[in-house]
Design a protein around this motif. Structure first.
Motif, PDB file in Angstrom:
ATOM      1  N   GLU A  51       9.861   4.098  -0.503  1.00 54.25           N
ATOM      2  CA  GLU A  51       8.543   3.842   0.163  1.00 54.25           C
ATOM      3  C   GLU A  51       8.255   4.183   1.704  1.00 54.25           C
ATOM      4  O   GLU A  51       7.260   4.039   2.141  1.00 54.25           O
ATOM      5  N   HIS A  84       7.307   0.004 -10.925  1.00 56.63           N
ATOM      6  CA  HIS A  84       7.203   0.434  -9.422  1.00 56.63           C
ATOM      7  C   HIS A  84       6.283   1.804  -9.465  1.00 56.63           C
ATOM      8  O   HIS A  84       7.040   2.676 -10.172  1.00 56.63           O
ATOM      9  N   LYS A  86       6.501   4.541  -7.750  1.00 54.55           N
ATOM     10  CA  LYS A  86       7.797   5.669  -7.515  1.00 54.55           C
ATOM     11  C   LYS A  86       8.947   5.540  -8.268  1.00 54.55           C
ATOM     12  O   LYS A  86       9.919   6.369  -8.086  1.00 54.55           O
TER      13      LYS A  86
END
Length: 255
Positions: A51, A84, A86
């Motif tokens: 992130e 998520h 990523k």
């Protein structure tokens, strides 16, 4: 342009100088890395890193050595994390017969559960294999893991085992050991695997390539892995690095 498909930048060894490590990686031409989480602590840290840094992606899974510690709650958490944006793979997962913390039957059950989850959420899997070649192949076949495919991480098996994995939709990833003087098997595999099924990695901070063997590994050193494989295959470094990067992007669904 290099893609390091397996890093542990979430390890304590990088706590003090991560930004410098990433700067060296960029200078070496490493454009992307997959940070692999394999227990509660390393998964949380992997997500923090992806992130924060654009070039990083994550894989989340449960390591076979720690299979005895995995609960149904952890499995549900992995399923939740799989969405998520990523998170590009589940793992590392597999079998490890070198250490005896987790009994073999427990390792196999945890491995099966994660393969089934990967098929449910449609993500590739990253396989950890230590001294368990045939059991890994047999279990992947039994669970129909070829449906999602994935990576045989830091592959150390024979060309014959590699071919069985290729038949199940897996890529073969090579790391630092391919640069070791007496590492016959990785060199044979590097020459035998079709270029469109080959990946490179560091597994940093572990398994540093020659001439850094025994020291802390880092993503910049994946260039040494690529150079060695290119030499073994009698092709240019540029072509090898471009091909392995495209293979990684294809497998992980990165545009």
């Amino acid at each position: 342009m290099l893609f390091d498909t397996h890093v542990h930048l979430n390890a304590d060894q990088f706590e003090d100088d991560l930004d410098e490590v990433l700067t060296r990686a960029r200078k070496a031409g490493v454009t992307n890395m997959v940070v692999v989480g394999f227990d509660e602590k390393t998964i949380k840290r992997a997500l923090e890193l992806v992130e924060r840094y654009e070039e990083l992606y994550a894989a989340v899974g449960w390591h076979p050595v720690d299979a005895v510690d995995m609960t149904d709650k952890h499995l549900a958490w992995l399923e939740e994390l799989s969405s998520h944006p990523k998170v590009v793979a589940l793992g590392e997962m597999g079998l490890d017969y070198h250490w005896d913390k987790s009994p073999k039957d427990v390792q196999k059950e945890v491995f099966r559960k994660q393969i089934r989850l990967a098929k449910k959420v449609k993500l590739p899997i990253i396989i950890h294999n230590r001294e368990a070649d045939q059991d890994i192949v047999d279990l992947l076949k039994e669970e129909g893991a070829g449906e999602v495919g994935g990576i045989m991480h830091c592959f150390g098996g024979s060309v014959e085992i590699a071919r069985q994995c290729l038949d199940m939709n897996f890529y073969i990833s090579l790391g630092g050991p391919v640069t070791f003087k007496n590492a016959r098997r990785p060199k044979e595999v590097a020459q035998a695997i079709p270029l469109d099924r080959l990946l490179i990695e560091t597994d940093c901070p572990y398994l540093a390539p020659h001439p850094y063997r025994g020291k802390r590994n880092e993503p910049a050193y994946v260039k040494l892995v690529a150079e060695q494989i290119a030499s073994l295959r009698e092709m240019s470094y540029e072509a090898l690095s471009a091909a392995t990067r495209e293979n990684a992007k294809k497998l992980f669904g990165i545009s």
